[in-house]
Design an enzyme around this catalytic site. Sequence first.
Site, short mmCIF file in Angstrom:
data_model
loop_
_atom_site.label_atom_id
_atom_site.label_comp_id
_atom_site.label_asym_id
_atom_site.label_seq_id
_atom_site.Cartn_x
_atom_site.Cartn_y
_atom_site.Cartn_z
N SER A 146 -0.75 6.16 -13.05
CA SER A 146 -0.19 5.99 -11.71
C SER A 146 0.80 4.83 -11.73
O SER A 146 0.79 4.03 -12.66
CB SER A 146 -1.33 5.68 -10.74
N TYR A 159 -8.77 1.98 -7.15
CA TYR A 159 -7.86 2.98 -7.74
C TYR A 159 -6.90 2.28 -8.71
O TYR A 159 -6.68 2.73 -9.83
CB TYR A 159 -7.10 3.67 -6.62
C1 GCO Z 1 -1.49 5.09 -2.48
C2 GCO Z 1 -1.20 6.39 -3.21
C3 GCO Z 1 -0.80 6.09 -4.66
C4 GCO Z 1 -0.22 7.37 -5.27
C5 GCO Z 1 0.06 7.27 -6.74
C6 GCO Z 1 1.27 6.43 -7.00
O1 GCO Z 1 -2.44 5.04 -1.68
O2 GCO Z 1 -0.70 4.15 -2.70
O3 GCO Z 1 -2.31 7.25 -3.16
O4 GCO Z 1 -1.93 5.64 -5.34
O5 GCO Z 1 -1.10 8.43 -5.11
O6 GCO Z 1 -1.04 6.79 -7.46
O7 GCO Z 1 1.56 6.45 -8.39
#
Ligand code: GCO
Length: 255
Positions: A146, A159
């Site tokens: 990501s 995340y």
């Molecule tokens: C967020 C998004 C990001 C994108 C992606 C970007 O909440 O900022 O979900 O996490 O999905 O990962 O590369």
Amino acid sequence: MSLALFDLTGKTALITGSSRGLGRAFAEGLAGAGARVILNGVDPARLDAAAAEMQGQGFDVLTSCFDVTDEDQILAAFAELDEQGVEVDILVNNAGIQFRKPMLELATADWQRVLDINLTSAFVVGREAAKRMAARGRGKVINIGSLTSELARATVAPYTVAKGGIKMLTKAMAAEWGDKGIQANAIGPGYMVTDMNEALINNPDFDAWVKGRTPMRRWGLPQELAGTCIYLASDASNYVSGQIIYADGGMISVL
Ligand code: GCO
């Protein structure tokens, strides 16, 4: 000659979390390049529906229903593939969730759940696939990172940490599995039009921020990741390992 490098005919690819979203796009891209694909998910009905749709497109599709956070289910799934004589040549560790909450309000259980699904699963599924790839002396592992593999955004700490871990797990896999004929790389999607991002897309301020922050001034489409996935799954990338390739409209490269 050069296009043959991208031909996946005769190869089998397992894509975790592939009944919808980016995983489905990866599966369709790899199938379109000639691979037999194994769709994975936790919802049998959704998995079978996705497989039927792809079979209707003329693709060679199998399904393997297991929870990527349940090691017993992962081991059983690989044992079943072994019994069926199905060899996984390409693994795409795509399964992942998003959970948006400031750390000061974040429960430890929610933190752990994101790390389990988004990072630890890539290790466990990767290990089981790599054991078999190593026995054959060849294999491709493609982890899905990501923008948050590099940069943090407020409210998505678990995340971000998981995706940062994906970048370094990819390098660790490259370090340990290179002499076994396995290449491990990652794809870093930008802001893509997916169900996971629906709340962001429908937020006018966030939508404006993504379009202003991205040199291409738009969100990405899942199918726009397929080419990078085919490249990393194919002989065209046989001397590439430990890399993360961003398909993000240029976002990660600019202030
Ligand atoms: C967020 C998004 C990001 C994108 C992606 C970007 O909440 O900022 O979900 O996490 O999905 O990962 O590369």
